[in-house]
Design a protein around this motif. Structure first.
Motif, PDB file in Angstrom:
ATOM      1  N   SER A  76       6.229  -5.083  20.746  1.00 19.19           N
ATOM      2  CA  SER A  76       7.260  -4.687  19.794  1.00 19.19           C
ATOM      3  C   SER A  76       6.731  -3.747  18.725  1.00 19.19           C
ATOM      4  N   TRP A  77       7.676  -3.053  18.063  1.00 18.61           N
ATOM      5  CA  TRP A  77       7.329  -2.221  16.902  1.00 18.61           C
ATOM      6  C   TRP A  77       6.845  -3.088  15.747  1.00 18.61           C
ATOM      7  N   GLU A  78       7.393  -4.287  15.610  1.00 20.99           N
ATOM      8  CA  GLU A  78       6.959  -5.182  14.534  1.00 20.99           C
ATOM      9  C   GLU A  78       5.478  -5.522  14.684  1.00 20.99           C
ATOM     10  N   ARG A  79       5.083  -5.881  15.899  1.00 21.43           N
ATOM     11  CA  ARG A  79       3.673  -6.194  16.138  1.00 21.43           C
ATOM     12  C   ARG A  79       2.799  -4.959  15.927  1.00 21.43           C
ATOM     13  N   PHE A  80       3.244  -3.820  16.442  1.00 19.90           N
ATOM     14  CA  PHE A  80       2.473  -2.583  16.299  1.00 19.90           C
ATOM     15  C   PHE A  80       2.268  -2.247  14.824  1.00 19.90           C
ATOM     16  N   ALA A  81       3.333  -2.306  14.041  1.00 14.69           N
ATOM     17  CA  ALA A  81       3.227  -1.960  12.619  1.00 14.69           C
ATOM     18  C   ALA A  81       2.315  -2.924  11.878  1.00 14.69           C
ATOM     19  N   GLY A  82       2.331  -4.200  12.264  1.00 16.71           N
ATOM     20  CA  GLY A  82       1.447  -5.158  11.623  1.00 16.71           C
ATOM     21  C   GLY A  82      -0.012  -4.839  11.877  1.00 16.71           C
ATOM     22  N   GLU A  83      -0.363  -4.527  13.138  1.00 19.50           N
ATOM     23  CA  GLU A  83      -1.741  -4.219  13.485  1.00 19.50           C
ATOM     24  C   GLU A  83      -2.166  -2.871  12.910  1.00 19.50           C
ATOM     25  N   ALA A  84      -1.256  -1.893  12.985  1.00 19.83           N
ATOM     26  CA  ALA A  84      -1.572  -0.583  12.418  1.00 19.83           C
ATOM     27  C   ALA A  84      -1.747  -0.677  10.907  1.00 19.83           C
ATOM     28  N   GLY A  85      -0.856  -1.418  10.235  1.00 16.01           N
ATOM     29  CA  GLY A  85      -0.938  -1.549   8.783  1.00 16.01           C
ATOM     30  C   GLY A  85      -2.233  -2.199   8.335  1.00 16.01           C
ATOM     31  N   SER A  86      -2.682  -3.217   9.066  1.00 17.32           N
ATOM     32  CA  SER A  86      -3.944  -3.875   8.726  1.00 17.32           C
ATOM     33  C   SER A  86      -5.119  -2.917   8.863  1.00 17.32           C
ATOM     34  N   PHE A  87      -5.091  -2.101   9.918  1.00 13.48           N
ATOM     35  CA  PHE A  87      -6.167  -1.121  10.117  1.00 13.48           C
ATOM     36  C   PHE A  87      -6.146  -0.056   9.034  1.00 13.48           C
ATOM     37  N   ILE A  88      -4.959   0.440   8.707  1.00 20.02           N
ATOM     38  CA  ILE A  88      -4.847   1.464   7.656  1.00 20.02           C
ATOM     39  C   ILE A  88      -5.397   0.931   6.340  1.00 20.02           C
ATOM     40  N   GLN A  89      -5.102  -0.317   6.007  1.00 12.13           N
ATOM     41  CA  GLN A  89      -5.626  -0.901   4.783  1.00 12.13           C
ATOM     42  C   GLN A  89      -7.147  -0.986   4.815  1.00 12.13           C
ATOM     43  N   SER A  90      -7.717  -1.331   5.968  1.00 12.62           N
ATOM     44  CA  SER A  90      -9.170  -1.443   6.073  1.00 12.62           C
ATOM     45  C   SER A  90      -9.862  -0.089   5.898  1.00 12.62           C
ATOM     46  N   VAL A  91      -9.206   0.973   6.344  1.00 12.03           N
ATOM     47  CA  VAL A  91      -9.777   2.319   6.184  1.00 12.03           C
ATOM     48  C   VAL A  91      -9.601   2.803   4.751  1.00 12.03           C
ATOM     49  N   MET A 148       0.835  -1.195   0.000  1.00  9.82           N
ATOM     50  CA  MET A 148       0.000   0.000   0.000  1.00  9.82           C
ATOM     51  C   MET A 148       0.869   1.245   0.000  1.00  9.82           C
ATOM     52  N   ARG A 149       0.457   2.259  -0.742  1.00 11.77           N
ATOM     53  CA  ARG A 149       1.180   3.526  -0.800  1.00 11.77           C
ATOM     54  C   ARG A 149       0.626   4.460   0.280  1.00 11.77           C
ATOM     55  N   ILE A 150       1.459   4.752   1.262  1.00 12.32           N
ATOM     56  CA  ILE A 150       1.061   5.566   2.411  1.00 12.32           C
ATOM     57  C   ILE A 150       1.857   6.857   2.402  1.00 12.32           C
ATOM     58  N   ALA A 151       1.172   7.994   2.492  1.00 11.92           N
ATOM     59  CA  ALA A 151       1.837   9.277   2.722  1.00 11.92           C
ATOM     60  C   ALA A 151       1.723   9.584   4.214  1.00 11.92           C
ATOM     61  N   PHE A 152       2.843   9.716   4.873  1.00 10.15           N
ATOM     62  CA  PHE A 152       2.886   9.859   6.331  1.00 10.15           C
ATOM     63  C   PHE A 152       3.264  11.298   6.662  1.00 10.15           C
ATOM     64  N   ILE A 153       2.300  12.073   7.175  1.00  8.62           N
ATOM     65  CA  ILE A 153       2.530  13.466   7.563  1.00  8.62           C
ATOM     66  C   ILE A 153       2.834  13.510   9.050  1.00  8.62           C
ATOM     67  N   SER A 154       4.019  13.960   9.383  1.00  2.86           N
ATOM     68  CA  SER A 154       4.459  13.950  10.782  1.00  2.86           C
ATOM     69  C   SER A 154       5.767  14.713  10.891  1.00  2.86           C
ATOM     70  N   PRO A 155       6.117  15.177  12.085  1.00  6.65           N
ATOM     71  CA  PRO A 155       7.516  15.553  12.295  1.00  6.65           C
ATOM     72  C   PRO A 155       8.406  14.313  12.158  1.00  6.65           C
ATOM     73  N   PHE A 156       9.553  14.495  11.574  1.00  8.95           N
ATOM     74  CA  PHE A 156      10.586  13.460  11.514  1.00  8.95           C
ATOM     75  C   PHE A 156      11.901  14.113  11.904  1.00  8.95           C
ATOM     76  N   PHE A 157      12.872  13.292  12.273  1.00 10.61           N
ATOM     77  CA  PHE A 157      14.200  13.853  12.510  1.00 10.61           C
ATOM     78  C   PHE A 157      14.655  14.589  11.251  1.00 10.61           C
ATOM     79  N   PRO A 158      15.359  15.728  11.425  1.00 15.39           N
ATOM     80  CA  PRO A 158      16.041  16.165  12.639  1.00 15.39           C
ATOM     81  C   PRO A 158      15.207  16.972  13.634  1.00 15.39           C
ATOM     82  N   LEU A 159      13.881  17.164  13.435  1.00 17.59           N
ATOM     83  CA  LEU A 159      13.102  17.879  14.431  1.00 17.59           C
ATOM     84  C   LEU A 159      13.109  17.113  15.748  1.00 17.59           C
ATOM     85  N   LYS A 160      13.182  17.845  16.844  1.00 20.13           N
ATOM     86  CA  LYS A 160      13.228  17.248  18.169  1.00 20.13           C
ATOM     87  C   LYS A 160      11.890  16.611  18.536  1.00 20.13           C
ATOM     88  N   GLY A 161      11.965  15.731  19.531  1.00 14.38           N
ATOM     89  CA  GLY A 161      10.760  15.262  20.175  1.00 14.38           C
ATOM     90  C   GLY A 161      10.434  13.805  19.941  1.00 14.38           C
TER      91      GLY A 161
END
Length: 381
Positions: A363-378, A1-14
């Motif tokens: 883990s991040w692996e588990r989180f990304a799997g569950e998040a990715g499945s939800f994103i696809q459903s939406v 799936m092609r995802i555009a991710f809008i967020s702060p990324f490094f080098p921004l702090k936080g």
């Protein structure tokens, strides 16, 4: 799936930048094509006390994306929209933690027509402002689905009248900061030598931005009672002050705890942060308000127990007597009792292993799997 991710990324702090970078990496491992659309700036300098917005050691590092957006400059929103119309991603993923993002999100969703999933760190800002109810309505009108990181935020979203799909996940533990004397994580004895601390004395860590809602003053007021039982204890405060530093120094002097409190103001480098977490026996979060906390998950990555107040969703991230300690209420007296109880608990030596076991199951692996499945459903309802 092609995802555009809008967020702060490094080098921004936080923590949002770190969270989003790790999530984007894991989504790519799962086979998604993630386009990182970051921010050049989030806030004008007069709102940040003149603090530099970037992490110095990451200024030359590629974040794998394009920093197109200045949050307070709508002209850059047009640049973002042109980019999205050219690339036509299947779904937008937007990191959200403050109502100030709502106008941007509303404009992008309505003008691009791309289905949008909001990664909701917080529904309400920690320092609320007058127009927040209106901005929450804009948020609800802009999203096609929500990912939350705690039951606290999921409940607040429902109370606000949300009828869109929601998945409640969790905040994965952060991996340790890299590079200290050639290793990922220093030994406790090495870290304490570096900081000049006694090898056996209890060391408590307050880490991160110093804002009123984080309750550093409550912890300082708890220190005399803690020192009455554990006179060798040290409190290390490492963070960037958004409240007057002089106010805290004056309080330390008035309480007579100057010999037991070590202030390290400013944004901590990765090397310094690794040293602080390795030296500590526990991270203390005396927060007045919280949804979930990246500091809890940062400590978790080091196998470090935490002592928290019952504010918001903090208590849900801690197993009493196994991965940390929960204060009875938001008072200095309760915080002192929690620290004293933690330090005297015979289960304390086993807690780091329990924390690592918790980290392995979240883990991040588990989180990304569950998040990715939800994103696809939406994206493809």
């Amino acid at each position: 799936m092609r995802i555009a991710f809008i967020s702060p990324f490094f080098p921004l702090k936080g923590g949002i930048s770190r969270f989003s970078g790790l999530l984007a990496d894991e989504l790519q491992v799962k086979g998604h094509a993630v386009r990182r659309l970051g921010f050049k700036k989030l806030y004008p300098s007069f709102l940040t006390g003149g603090h530099a917005p970037e992490v110095p050691e990451y200024r030359s590092a590629a974040n794998g994306g394009d920093a197109l957006i200045v949050l307070y400059n709508p002209l850059t929103w047009l640049t973002l929209l042109r980019d999205l119309k050219r690339e036509r991603p299947e779904v937008l993923l937007v990191a959200y933690w403050t109502g100030l993002l709502a106008p941007l999100l509303f404009a992008v969703r309505k003008l691009s027509g791309i289905r949008t999933v909001v990664l909701l760190h917080n529904l309400s800002t920690h320092e609320p402002f007058m127009f927040e109810p209106l901005l929450q309505k804009l948020l609800l009108a802009s999203a096609d689905g929500f990912i939350t990181l705690s039951r606290e935020v999921a409940g607040a979203l429902a109370a606000a009248g949300n009828a869109k799909p929601v998945v409640q996940l969790y905040h994965p533990p952060y991996p340790p900061f890299p590079t200290f004397s050639g290793s990922v994580q220093p030994e406790k004895s090495e870290a304490r030598r570096t900081l000049g601390y006694d090898a056996e004395a209890p060391v408590l860590l307050f880490f991160g931005y110093v804002r009123r809602y984080k309750g550093l003053d409550l912890l300082l007021r708890a220190m005399p009672a803690i020192l009455a039982v554990w006179p060798e204890a040290r409190l290390l405060v490492a963070g960037q002050f958004y409240e007057p530093e002089a106010t805290f120094r004056e309080l330390i002097g008035r309480l007579g705890i100057g010999e037991s409190v070590d202030l390290r103001p400013g944004y901590s480098s990765d090397r310094d942060a690794a040293c602080y977490f390795a030296a500590a026996d526990a991270a203390v979060l005396p927060y007045r308000q919280a949804s979930q906390s990246g500091v809890v998950q940062l400590a978790c990555g080091y196998g470090l127990p935490v002592i928290v107040t019952p504010a918001g969703g903090l208590a849900a991230e801690v197993e009493q007597g196994r991965t940390g300690w929960i204060a009875g209420d938001l008072s200095s007296e309760a915080i002192a009792a929690a620290v004293i109880g933690f330090l005297g608990d015979p289960r304390r030596p086993a807690m780091p292993q329990s924390v690592r076991e918790y980290a392995a199951g979240h883990s991040w692996e588990r989180f990304a799997g569950e998040a990715g499945s939800f994103i696809q459903s939406v994206a493809k309802p």
